[in-house]
Design an enzyme around this catalytic site. Structure first.
Site, PDB file in Angstrom:
ATOM      1  N   PRO A  99       3.121   4.998  -1.943  1.00  0.00           N
ATOM      2  CA  PRO A  99       2.317   5.085  -0.785  1.00  0.00           C
ATOM      3  C   PRO A  99       1.328   4.082  -0.935  1.00  0.00           C
ATOM      4  O   PRO A  99       0.661   3.726  -1.931  1.00  0.00           O
ATOM      5  CB  PRO A  99       1.719   6.487  -0.680  1.00  0.00           C
ATOM      6  CG  PRO A  99       1.735   6.970  -1.914  1.00  0.00           C
ATOM      7  CD  PRO A  99       3.109   6.426  -2.587  1.00  0.00           C
ATOM      8  N   ASN A 100       1.019   3.342   0.379  1.00  0.00           N
ATOM      9  CA  ASN A 100       0.031   2.404   0.345  1.00  0.00           C
ATOM     10  C   ASN A 100       0.419   0.919   0.033  1.00  0.00           C
ATOM     11  O   ASN A 100      -0.298  -0.032  -0.096  1.00  0.00           O
ATOM     12  CB  ASN A 100      -1.376   2.869   0.031  1.00  0.00           C
ATOM     13  CG  ASN A 100      -1.865   3.876   0.781  1.00  0.00           C
ATOM     14  OD1 ASN A 100      -1.752   4.044   2.081  1.00  0.00           O
ATOM     15  ND2 ASN A 100      -2.126   5.089   0.029  1.00  0.00           N
TER      16      ASN A 100
ATOM     17  N   ARG B  35      -5.007  -4.917   0.860  1.00  0.00           N
ATOM     18  CA  ARG B  35      -5.582  -3.678   0.522  1.00  0.00           C
ATOM     19  C   ARG B  35      -6.418  -4.015  -0.578  1.00  0.00           C
ATOM     20  O   ARG B  35      -5.717  -4.421  -1.553  1.00  0.00           O
ATOM     21  CB  ARG B  35      -4.703  -2.679   0.481  1.00  0.00           C
ATOM     22  CG  ARG B  35      -5.061  -1.656  -0.454  1.00  0.00           C
ATOM     23  CD  ARG B  35      -3.893  -0.857  -0.962  1.00  0.00           C
ATOM     24  NE  ARG B  35      -4.156   0.541  -1.595  1.00  0.00           N
ATOM     25  CZ  ARG B  35      -3.368   1.003  -2.630  1.00  0.00           C
ATOM     26  NH1 ARG B  35      -2.457   0.511  -3.096  1.00  0.00           N
ATOM     27  NH2 ARG B  35      -4.022   2.237  -2.844  1.00  0.00           N
TER      28      ARG B  35
ATOM     29  N   TYR C  79      -5.977  -5.300  -6.409  1.00  0.00           N
ATOM     30  CA  TYR C  79      -4.486  -5.433  -6.137  1.00  0.00           C
ATOM     31  C   TYR C  79      -4.201  -6.779  -6.059  1.00  0.00           C
ATOM     32  O   TYR C  79      -2.972  -6.989  -5.978  1.00  0.00           O
ATOM     33  CB  TYR C  79      -3.965  -4.557  -5.125  1.00  0.00           C
ATOM     34  CG  TYR C  79      -4.222  -2.860  -5.348  1.00  0.00           C
ATOM     35  CD1 TYR C  79      -3.746  -2.283  -6.461  1.00  0.00           C
ATOM     36  CD2 TYR C  79      -5.021  -2.090  -4.620  1.00  0.00           C
ATOM     37  CE1 TYR C  79      -4.096  -1.052  -6.729  1.00  0.00           C
ATOM     38  CE2 TYR C  79      -5.348  -0.890  -4.834  1.00  0.00           C
ATOM     39  CZ  TYR C  79      -4.718  -0.167  -6.191  1.00  0.00           C
ATOM     40  OH  TYR C  79      -4.942   1.146  -6.246  1.00  0.00           O
TER      41      TYR C  79
ATOM     42  N   ASN D  61       6.297   2.197  -9.369  1.00  0.00           N
ATOM     43  CA  ASN D  61       4.991   2.408  -9.096  1.00  0.00           C
ATOM     44  C   ASN D  61       4.586   3.392  -8.284  1.00  0.00           C
ATOM     45  O   ASN D  61       4.887   3.327  -6.899  1.00  0.00           O
ATOM     46  CB  ASN D  61       4.130   0.993  -8.562  1.00  0.00           C
ATOM     47  CG  ASN D  61       2.812   1.036  -8.550  1.00  0.00           C
ATOM     48  OD1 ASN D  61       2.208   2.323  -8.604  1.00  0.00           O
ATOM     49  ND2 ASN D  61       2.256  -0.068  -8.327  1.00  0.00           N
TER      50      ASN D  61
ATOM     51  N   ALA E 265      -0.546   6.603  -5.603  1.00  0.00           N
ATOM     52  CA  ALA E 265      -1.317   7.800  -5.713  1.00  0.00           C
ATOM     53  C   ALA E 265      -0.496   9.019  -6.206  1.00  0.00           C
ATOM     54  O   ALA E 265      -1.002  10.081  -6.575  1.00  0.00           O
ATOM     55  CB  ALA E 265      -2.072   8.186  -4.486  1.00  0.00           C
TER      56      ALA E 265
ATOM     57  N   GLU F 130       7.230   2.757 -15.875  1.00  0.00           N
ATOM     58  CA  GLU F 130       6.070   3.198 -15.030  1.00  0.00           C
ATOM     59  C   GLU F 130       5.187   1.905 -14.832  1.00  0.00           C
ATOM     60  O   GLU F 130       4.749   1.521 -15.833  1.00  0.00           O
ATOM     61  CB  GLU F 130       5.423   4.431 -15.271  1.00  0.00           C
ATOM     62  CG  GLU F 130       4.046   4.726 -14.516  1.00  0.00           C
ATOM     63  CD  GLU F 130       3.347   6.094 -14.916  1.00  0.00           C
ATOM     64  OE1 GLU F 130       3.649   6.651 -15.666  1.00  0.00           O
ATOM     65  OE2 GLU F 130       2.176   6.206 -14.633  1.00  0.00           O
TER      66      GLU F 130
ATOM     67  N   HIS G 133       1.732   0.068 -12.895  1.00  0.00           N
ATOM     68  CA  HIS G 133       0.482   0.012 -12.130  1.00  0.00           C
ATOM     69  C   HIS G 133       0.069  -1.363 -11.914  1.00  0.00           C
ATOM     70  O   HIS G 133      -0.168  -2.158 -13.050  1.00  0.00           O
ATOM     71  CB  HIS G 133      -0.530   1.036 -12.675  1.00  0.00           C
ATOM     72  CG  HIS G 133       0.134   2.144 -12.668  1.00  0.00           C
ATOM     73  ND1 HIS G 133       0.252   3.255 -11.584  1.00  0.00           N
ATOM     74  CD2 HIS G 133       0.408   3.173 -13.517  1.00  0.00           C
ATOM     75  CE1 HIS G 133       0.628   4.472 -11.733  1.00  0.00           C
ATOM     76  NE2 HIS G 133       0.954   4.430 -13.015  1.00  0.00           N
TER      77      HIS G 133
ATOM     78  N   ARG H  59     -10.607   2.896 -14.341  1.00  0.00           N
ATOM     79  CA  ARG H  59     -10.947   3.242 -12.684  1.00  0.00           C
ATOM     80  C   ARG H  59     -11.370   4.770 -12.762  1.00  0.00           C
ATOM     81  O   ARG H  59     -11.898   5.286 -13.804  1.00  0.00           O
ATOM     82  CB  ARG H  59      -9.882   2.965 -11.885  1.00  0.00           C
ATOM     83  CG  ARG H  59      -9.464   1.475 -11.730  1.00  0.00           C
ATOM     84  CD  ARG H  59      -8.251   1.514 -10.925  1.00  0.00           C
ATOM     85  NE  ARG H  59      -8.728   1.431  -9.661  1.00  0.00           N
ATOM     86  CZ  ARG H  59      -7.739   1.707  -8.499  1.00  0.00           C
ATOM     87  NH1 ARG H  59      -6.498   1.426  -8.660  1.00  0.00           N
ATOM     88  NH2 ARG H  59      -8.309   1.745  -7.475  1.00  0.00           N
TER      89      ARG H  59
ATOM     90  N   ARG I 174      -7.611   8.733 -12.123  1.00  0.00           N
ATOM     91  CA  ARG I 174      -6.684   7.620 -12.164  1.00  0.00           C
ATOM     92  C   ARG I 174      -5.960   7.891 -13.595  1.00  0.00           C
ATOM     93  O   ARG I 174      -4.743   7.401 -13.598  1.00  0.00           O
ATOM     94  CB  ARG I 174      -6.862   6.569 -11.756  1.00  0.00           C
ATOM     95  CG  ARG I 174      -7.014   6.576 -10.187  1.00  0.00           C
ATOM     96  CD  ARG I 174      -7.202   5.160  -9.619  1.00  0.00           C
ATOM     97  NE  ARG I 174      -8.234   5.096  -8.529  1.00  0.00           N
ATOM     98  CZ  ARG I 174      -7.687   5.397  -7.213  1.00  0.00           C
ATOM     99  NH1 ARG I 174      -6.152   5.283  -6.939  1.00  0.00           N
ATOM    100  NH2 ARG I 174      -8.381   5.320  -6.181  1.00  0.00           N
TER     101      ARG I 174
HETATM  102  C1  DQA Z   1      -1.556   1.987  -8.369  1.00  0.00           C
HETATM  103  C2  DQA Z   1      -2.868   2.875  -9.067  1.00  0.00           C
HETATM  104  C3  DQA Z   1      -2.892   4.139  -8.266  1.00  0.00           C
HETATM  105  O1  DQA Z   1      -3.914   4.897  -8.923  1.00  0.00           O
HETATM  106  C4  DQA Z   1      -3.179   4.224  -6.928  1.00  0.00           C
HETATM  107  O2  DQA Z   1      -3.305   5.006  -6.172  1.00  0.00           O
HETATM  108  C5  DQA Z   1      -2.294   2.994  -6.304  1.00  0.00           C
HETATM  109  C6  DQA Z   1      -1.895   2.075  -7.101  1.00  0.00           C
HETATM  110  C7  DQA Z   1      -1.479   0.591  -9.083  1.00  0.00           C
HETATM  111  O3  DQA Z   1      -0.583  -0.108  -8.612  1.00  0.00           O
HETATM  112  O4  DQA Z   1      -2.617   0.243  -9.725  1.00  0.00           O
HETATM  113  O5  DQA Z   1      -1.833   3.184  -4.956  1.00  0.00           O
HETATM  114  O6  DQA Z   1      -0.217   2.773  -8.880  1.00  0.00           O
END
Ligand code: DQA
Length: 151
Positions: free
Chosen positions: A13-14, A21, A26, A77, A80, A101, A103, A110, A114
């Site tokens: 998501p996002n 964003r 990011y 990835n 959240a 995985e 990120h 952070r 997280r």
């Molecule tokens: C993320 C880190 C997560 O905590 C966050 O919710 C994201 C992106 C990252 O790529 O750094 O949406 O996975």
């Protein structure tokens, strides 16, 4: 004969908002910029790349299920969902496809919430904080493990 490997990149998501964003966290490249880079890299490595981005947990779970028997490796990835989703954890265990995985940010530097991932302990490895290069390193690792070191 050259072996082709199929890799699925999953973005949670996002991540469709990449490039607009929280740029300080990011970066300014968009999701399509990222996919373009990965496509170029995967061609060099003889990897066939598939991609899904969704904001819905159920869509990601269904995609993981339908990857059984067609996908050799997953780069995920979970965004959240990393910190909340036992359902995605169970799906990945259920199909038994190895995954890395990724990120973009360093989740350990952070907010405290997280720092916990429901996926890390069942992953082949975690890349966190290397920006979008993390996806490329994951691809190279998959190549090394499934192709280069098998020759
Ligand atoms: C993320 C880190 C997560 O905590 C966050 O919710 C994201 C992106 C990252 O790529 O750094 O949406 O996975």
């Amino acid at each position: 004969m050259k072996k082709t490997i199929n890799v699925l990149v999953i973005n949670g998501p996002n991540l469709n908002l990449l490039g607009t964003r929280e740029i300080e966290i990011y970066g300014s490249l968009s999701l399509s910029d990222l996919l373009e880079k990965l496509e170029i890299e995967s061609k060099k490595l003889n990897i066939v790349l598939k991609h899904i981005q969704s904001n819905a947990e159920s869509i990601l779970i269904d995609k993981i299920h339908s990857s059984k028997n067609t996908i050799d490796y997953i780069i995920i990835n979970p965004a959240a969902f990393t910190h909340t989703s036992i359902a995605i954890r169970d799906a990945l265990i259920g199909v038994n496809i190895p995954f890395i995985e990724v990120h973009i940010s360093n989740i350990y530097s952070r907010e405290d919430f997280r720092s916990h991932s429901w996926l890390s302990d069942i992953s082949q490895g975690v890349i966190s904080g290397l920006g979008i290069d993390g996806y490329t390193w994951a691809l190279k690792t998959i190549y090394n493990r499934l192709i280069k070191n098998k020759k």
